[in-house]
Design a protein around this motif. Structure first.
Motif, PDB file in Angstrom:
ATOM      1  N   CYS A  76      74.701  -6.545  19.386  1.00  0.00           N
ATOM      2  CA  CYS A  76      73.576  -6.645  18.452  1.00  0.00           C
ATOM      3  C   CYS A  76      73.501  -5.383  17.600  1.00  0.00           C
ATOM      4  CB  CYS A  76      72.260  -6.835  19.216  1.00  0.00           C
ATOM      5  SG  CYS A  76      72.139  -8.403  20.099  1.00  0.00           S
ATOM      6  N   GLY A  77      73.439  -5.548  16.289  1.00  0.00           N
ATOM      7  CA  GLY A  77      73.352  -4.406  15.398  1.00  0.00           C
ATOM      8  C   GLY A  77      73.653  -4.786  13.969  1.00  0.00           C
ATOM      9  N   VAL A  78      73.607  -3.786  13.088  1.00  0.00           N
ATOM     10  CA  VAL A  78      73.802  -4.022  11.664  1.00  0.00           C
ATOM     11  C   VAL A  78      75.224  -4.503  11.378  1.00  0.00           C
ATOM     12  CG1 VAL A  78      73.752  -2.952   9.375  1.00  0.00           C
ATOM     13  CG2 VAL A  78      72.047  -2.312  11.090  1.00  0.00           C
ATOM     14  N   GLU A  79      76.197  -4.019  12.159  1.00  0.00           N
ATOM     15  CA  GLU A  79      77.581  -4.446  11.934  1.00  0.00           C
ATOM     16  C   GLU A  79      77.733  -5.957  12.123  1.00  0.00           C
ATOM     17  OE1 GLU A  79      80.259  -2.219  14.305  1.00  0.00           O
ATOM     18  OE2 GLU A  79      79.862  -0.316  13.293  1.00  0.00           O
ATOM     19  N   ALA A  80      77.105  -6.467  13.183  1.00  0.00           N
ATOM     20  CA  ALA A  80      77.159  -7.914  13.414  1.00  0.00           C
ATOM     21  C   ALA A  80      76.484  -8.667  12.276  1.00  0.00           C
ATOM     22  CB  ALA A  80      76.499  -8.257  14.751  1.00  0.00           C
ATOM     23  N   LEU A  81      75.383  -8.120  11.770  1.00  0.00           N
ATOM     24  CA  LEU A  81      74.657  -8.768  10.669  1.00  0.00           C
ATOM     25  C   LEU A  81      75.507  -8.790   9.404  1.00  0.00           C
ATOM     26  CD1 LEU A  81      71.631  -9.834  10.123  1.00  0.00           C
ATOM     27  CD2 LEU A  81      71.424  -7.721   8.819  1.00  0.00           C
ATOM     28  N   ASN A  82      76.131  -7.663   9.086  1.00  0.00           N
ATOM     29  CA  ASN A  82      76.939  -7.582   7.863  1.00  0.00           C
ATOM     30  C   ASN A  82      78.177  -8.470   7.945  1.00  0.00           C
ATOM     31  OD1 ASN A  82      75.143  -5.731   6.781  1.00  0.00           O
ATOM     32  ND2 ASN A  82      76.306  -3.950   7.484  1.00  0.00           N
ATOM     33  N   ALA A  83      78.696  -8.652   9.161  1.00  0.00           N
ATOM     34  CA  ALA A  83      79.889  -9.484   9.329  1.00  0.00           C
ATOM     35  C   ALA A  83      79.570 -10.971   9.302  1.00  0.00           C
ATOM     36  CB  ALA A  83      80.586  -9.135  10.644  1.00  0.00           C
ATOM     37  N   SER A  84      78.304 -11.311   9.477  1.00  0.00           N
ATOM     38  CA  SER A  84      77.911 -12.716   9.535  1.00  0.00           C
ATOM     39  C   SER A  84      77.898 -13.339   8.145  1.00  0.00           C
ATOM     40  CB  SER A  84      76.526 -12.844  10.173  1.00  0.00           C
ATOM     41  OG  SER A  84      76.040 -14.165  10.063  1.00  0.00           O
ATOM     42  N   GLU A  85      78.308 -14.602   8.079  1.00  0.00           N
ATOM     43  CA  GLU A  85      78.272 -15.346   6.829  1.00  0.00           C
ATOM     44  C   GLU A  85      77.000 -16.177   6.687  1.00  0.00           C
ATOM     45  OE1 GLU A  85      81.789 -17.675   6.604  1.00  0.00           O
ATOM     46  OE2 GLU A  85      83.143 -15.948   6.482  1.00  0.00           O
ATOM     47  N   ALA A  86      76.074 -15.977   7.603  1.00  0.00           N
ATOM     48  CA  ALA A  86      74.805 -16.710   7.536  1.00  0.00           C
ATOM     49  C   ALA A  86      74.044 -16.341   6.270  1.00  0.00           C
ATOM     50  CB  ALA A  86      73.956 -16.402   8.773  1.00  0.00           C
ATOM     51  N   ASP A  87      73.273 -17.289   5.760  1.00  0.00           N
ATOM     52  CA  ASP A  87      72.508 -17.075   4.539  1.00  0.00           C
ATOM     53  C   ASP A  87      71.195 -16.357   4.838  1.00  0.00           C
ATOM     54  OD1 ASP A  87      74.422 -18.398   2.999  1.00  0.00           O
ATOM     55  OD2 ASP A  87      73.490 -20.346   3.377  1.00  0.00           O
ATOM     56  N   TRP A  88      70.728 -15.627   3.831  1.00  0.00           N
ATOM     57  CA  TRP A  88      69.378 -15.091   3.909  1.00  0.00           C
ATOM     58  C   TRP A  88      68.390 -16.230   3.691  1.00  0.00           C
ATOM     59  CZ3 TRP A  88      68.060 -10.231   5.345  1.00  0.00           C
ATOM     60  CH2 TRP A  88      69.068  -9.267   5.356  1.00  0.00           C
ATOM     61  N   VAL A  89      67.354 -16.251   4.476  1.00  0.00           N
ATOM     62  CA  VAL A  89      66.347 -17.311   4.401  1.00  0.00           C
ATOM     63  C   VAL A  89      65.100 -16.757   3.721  1.00  0.00           C
ATOM     64  CG1 VAL A  89      64.921 -18.932   5.713  1.00  0.00           C
ATOM     65  CG2 VAL A  89      67.240 -18.365   6.512  1.00  0.00           C
ATOM     66  N   SER A  90      64.633 -17.463   2.709  1.00  0.00           N
ATOM     67  CA  SER A  90      63.462 -17.016   1.951  1.00  0.00           C
ATOM     68  C   SER A  90      62.176 -17.292   2.729  1.00  0.00           C
ATOM     69  CB  SER A  90      63.408 -17.731   0.598  1.00  0.00           C
ATOM     70  OG  SER A  90      62.199 -17.450  -0.062  1.00  0.00           O
ATOM     71  N   VAL A  91      61.317 -16.297   2.769  1.00  0.00           N
ATOM     72  CA  VAL A  91      59.995 -16.456   3.379  1.00  0.00           C
ATOM     73  C   VAL A  91      58.939 -16.636   2.312  1.00  0.00           C
ATOM     74  CG1 VAL A  91      58.249 -15.362   4.854  1.00  0.00           C
ATOM     75  CG2 VAL A  91      60.677 -15.091   5.385  1.00  0.00           C
ATOM     76  N   ASN A  92      58.988 -15.784   1.271  1.00  0.00           N
ATOM     77  CA  ASN A  92      58.005 -15.869   0.185  1.00  0.00           C
ATOM     78  C   ASN A  92      58.580 -15.137  -1.019  1.00  0.00           C
ATOM     79  OD1 ASN A  92      55.858 -15.974  -1.530  1.00  0.00           O
ATOM     80  ND2 ASN A  92      54.477 -14.739  -0.278  1.00  0.00           N
ATOM     81  N   ASN A  93      58.894 -15.866  -2.067  1.00  0.00           N
ATOM     82  CA  ASN A  93      59.461 -15.253  -3.266  1.00  0.00           C
ATOM     83  C   ASN A  93      58.506 -15.301  -4.447  1.00  0.00           C
ATOM     84  OD1 ASN A  93      61.839 -14.468  -2.091  1.00  0.00           O
ATOM     85  ND2 ASN A  93      62.906 -16.363  -2.579  1.00  0.00           N
ATOM     86  N   LYS A  94      57.232 -15.351  -4.171  1.00  0.00           N
ATOM     87  CA  LYS A  94      56.246 -15.349  -5.240  1.00  0.00           C
ATOM     88  C   LYS A  94      55.939 -13.906  -5.645  1.00  0.00           C
ATOM     89  CE  LYS A  94      54.060 -19.646  -3.677  1.00  0.00           C
ATOM     90  NZ  LYS A  94      52.806 -20.270  -3.190  1.00  0.00           N
ATOM     91  N   GLY A  95      55.679 -13.695  -6.929  1.00  0.00           N
ATOM     92  CA  GLY A  95      55.364 -12.355  -7.394  1.00  0.00           C
ATOM     93  C   GLY A  95      56.632 -11.583  -7.743  1.00  0.00           C
TER      94      GLY A  95
END
Length: 346
Positions: A76-95
């Protein structure tokens, strides 16, 4: 003779005093303005940090409530996150700010269960304003087998079959039974998930885990001594014994488990035996299997046997001997056992 005071000198002194007061007032105003701007920036940063934390918690909560949890390969860590091809999920893009989260399955320290690394972020103008990270893990109790990927309700019955059930009159079943239920009412380990066709069937779930370097070893009966992996995958028919090496394991065999004579059960074990074909077992004697027998074909047990858990068959169930089935089992994660939840904000 009285001294004379010049009105011009008095006016000059008053001007100096007024100028000093104006400079001081300006300094106070500038200081107050700078303080206000700083406070506004601090408030904005605090809000962005709170939104990033909220986004991370949203992702982590979705993972906790999900019943389709993938296994992770890296730490678990940033390296695993950066290596992942998973998409960013939007929570709130208003404003003028965008709030997102992204999560990746991973392995966390000595936790036996699955874990996930979640990052929440707030961005504006293409730049990140704030990020917050969370690690969530399910610490599975000793002896409890994982239920990830299993269909809902797999442990609802002591016996569940699409076809008929034949048994020795001396056999005893403690728990609900449902026989001749029909194929549509019995989960198939080869098929897509019955309540969510987008999810892989259980055998495909384990194969995918193996392809990603997960907690899986490939064997059809040989070389299991000292294997640390939780899952054992066999592309054909598993012809090994059910012995102490199978304790705490999940065996998934695409072709079947046991040949025509049946697999020998040589020890009491906690295990899931999942087959894309039939399951054929010889009598256990005094040994006990705790867990799950799940077959796309029939399930056959020959001789005196003891089983605690659930038997699920897309074919028939045949107990040719005195067989005792007890649905209650503390080692079934899907039957009420709970995981210790580890939640760590970084």
């Amino acid at each position: 003779m009285k001294p004379r005071f010049s009105s011009h000198r008095q006016g000059g002194a008053a001007l100096i005093v007024v100028l000093i007061l104006m400079v001081m007032a300006t300094m106070f105003a500038v200081t107050g303005l700078q303080g206000g701007v700083t406070n506004e920036k601090l408030a904005g940063n605090y809000r962005a940090a709170a939104l990033a934390q909220m986004a991370a918690e949203v992702g982590a909560s979705k993972w906790v409530s999900s019943s389709n949890i993938e296994a992770g390969g890296g730490a678990c860590g940033v390296e695993a996150l950066n290596a992942s091809e998973a998409d960013w999920v939007s929570v709130n893009n208003k404003g003028d700010a965008s709030v997102w989260y992204k999560m990746v399955p991973c392995e966390y320290e000595s936790v036996k269960g699955k874990a996930v690394f979640v990052r929440g972020r707030v961005s504006s103008g293409g730049h990140d304003i704030a990020v917050r990270d969370i690690i969530v893990a399910r610490d599975r109790p000793e002896g409890v087998l994982p239920a990830e990927g299993l269909p809902d309700g797999i442990f609802d019955y002591a016996l569940l079959s699409a076809g008929p059930y034949s048994y020795n009159p001396a056999s005893r079943v403690s728990g609900d039974e449902k026989m001749n239920a029909g194929l549509v009412n019995v989960p198939d380990p080869r098929a897509k998930h019955p309540s969510d066709p987008s999810r892989n069937g259980y055998i495909d779930y384990v194969k995918k885990m193996m392809g990603e370097g997960g907690d899986v070893v490939e064997s059809c009966g040989d070389g299991l001594g000292g294997v640390a992996a939780t899952y054992i995958y066999c592309a054909g028919t598993f012809v090994g014994d059910v012995d102490e090496k199978m304790d705490g394991k999940i065996l998934v065999a695409e072709g079947g488990i046991g040949n025509g004579k049946g697999a020998n059960v040589k020890a009491s074990v906690s295990a899931y035996l999942v087959s894309g074909g039939e399951i054929n077992l010889k009598g256990f004697g005094d040994n006990v299997i705790k867990g799950l027998l799940w077959a796309a074909g029939s399930v056959s047990v020959k001789g005196r046997s003891n089983f605690q858990g659930s038997v699920v068959s897309n074919g028939a169930i045949d107990f040719n001997g005195k067989v005792f089935i007890d649905k209650a089992s503390d080692n079934l994660e899907g039957s009420g056992a709970t995981d210790g939840l580890v939640w760590k904000s970084l």
